[in-house]
Design an enzyme around this catalytic site. Structure first.
Site, PDB file in Angstrom:
ATOM      1  N   CYS A   1      50.208  40.104  26.828  1.00  0.00           N
ATOM      2  CA  CYS A   1      49.205  39.048  27.044  1.00  0.00           C
ATOM      3  C   CYS A   1      47.936  39.635  27.655  1.00  0.00           C
ATOM      4  O   CYS A   1      47.916  40.004  28.841  1.00  0.00           O
ATOM      5  CB  CYS A   1      49.803  37.963  27.946  1.00  0.00           C
TER       6      CYS A   1
ATOM      7  N   CYS B   1      46.475  37.727  30.670  1.00  0.00           N
ATOM      8  CA  CYS B   1      47.297  37.956  31.869  1.00  0.00           C
ATOM      9  C   CYS B   1      46.806  39.186  32.626  1.00  0.00           C
ATOM     10  O   CYS B   1      46.752  39.191  33.865  1.00  0.00           O
ATOM     11  CB  CYS B   1      48.764  38.151  31.488  1.00  0.00           C
TER      12      CYS B   1
END
Length: 315
Positions: free
Chosen positions: A75, A78
């Site tokens: 991700c 993230c």
């Protein structure tokens, strides 16, 4: 991407019951898990947790608010957000801790927190989940959310700190700061389920200091808690569906939605009701909307959007 302030009512928006009282597993790679007595290690304010040892994090949240960062290696957002979270948690000097959850390695936690999109950031206060935001939020907005989270935690008596590595300690340094007397009285009453007494305490605090924003928010929360404590969600939804113009029925579902963390749904229901009613019947709906805005917080993006729509309906 949403950037809401902390949910103001500690209630079951997610179900963490299956993660309580589980035996601790080994400390995950790349981080240090909380110790078995439920305390974060003194040298770490940021640590990795797993499905197996998350029960200890729930216990820790009774002492200090825990921010939970649900992420994954693949991700990209993230990786943008995590350093911001770690920086701000560290700046707060132990008033918050950060628990990092790899959703790929911990599917039970991902399911429990309903992590349909990541990064997802939630908090735990006194063992209860508080929704924060989804997505790579700018640092200034994360800072504001953390400030509001600390205010919310104080209202629920969670005001401890975790000592940082190398920080000097003195006798009594780790004691939680006391709440103002009327706020403490309100908190004790909430714990006892006496919402009338809690409301009285907050009202007295506001009489003494009309600018006491924590008391204003606390009073709005208490009123909401009192209204929803005996409601059944399925019954309330059925009643509202069968009588779309019944103001009280729509109020009940909106209250339950807000208490459960579905803030946009609660606002949309009341705004739709406001729009459908004759002008002379709208006042109670506007008053309930304003009260719920106070529960969530005027700076919340969802409140700002809802206020904008309300203004357009008024004028």
């Amino acid at each position: 991407m949403s950037t809401p302030a902390p949910g103001a009512v500690l209630r079951g928006a997610v179900d963490l019951s299956s993660l309580r009282n589980r035996p601790a597993g080994p400390a995950p790679a790349g981080g240090t898990a909380p110790s078995p007595d439920g305390q974060a290690p003194a040298s770490r304010l940021v640590f990795d947790v797993t499905d197996a040892d998350f029960g200890q994090v729930l216990e820790l949240s009774k002492t200090v608010p825990v921010v939970v960062d649900l992420w994954a290696e693949w991700c990209g957002p993230c990786k943008q957000l995590s350093p911001v979270l770690e920086k701000l948690v560290t700046e707060l000097g132990g008033r918050l801790v950060l628990a990092k959850v790899d959703v790929d390695a911990n599917p039970q936690l991902a399911q429990s927190f309903r992590a349909q999109s990541i990064p997802l950031v939630v908090a735990l206060v006194a063992g209860q989940p508080v929704q924060l935001f989804t997505g790579a939020v700018p640092e200034a907005q994360v800072r504001e959310v953390f400030t509001q989270l600390l205010q919310l935690a104080a209202q629920h008596g969670v005001t401890g700190t975790i000592p940082m590595e190398g920080a000097p300690t003195a006798e009594g340094d780790d004691a939680a700061p006391a709440l103002p007397p009327l706020h403490q009285a309100a908190f004790d009453a909430i714990e006892a389920g006496d919402y009338a007494a809690a409301a009285t305490a907050y009202e007295q605090a506001l009489t003494e200091n009309p600018r006491d924003e924590d008391a204003k928010a606390g009073l709005a929360q208490v009123h909401l808690l009192a209204r929803v404590q005996h409601l059944d969600l399925a019954e309330a939804r059925a009643a509202a569906a069968s009588a779309p113009a019944d103001v009280d029925a729509q109020f009940a579902v909106a209250d339950l939605d807000l208490a459960g963390g579905h803030v946009d749904d609660a606002f949309a229901r009341l705004l739709d009701l406001f729009a459908a009613l004759p002008a002379e019947e709208r006042a109670p709906v506007r008053e309930r909307l304003l009260e719920l805005f106070g529960v969530v917080g005027d700076a919340d993006a969802r409140v700002i959007r809802a206020r904008g729509r309300l203004a357009s309906l008024l004028f």
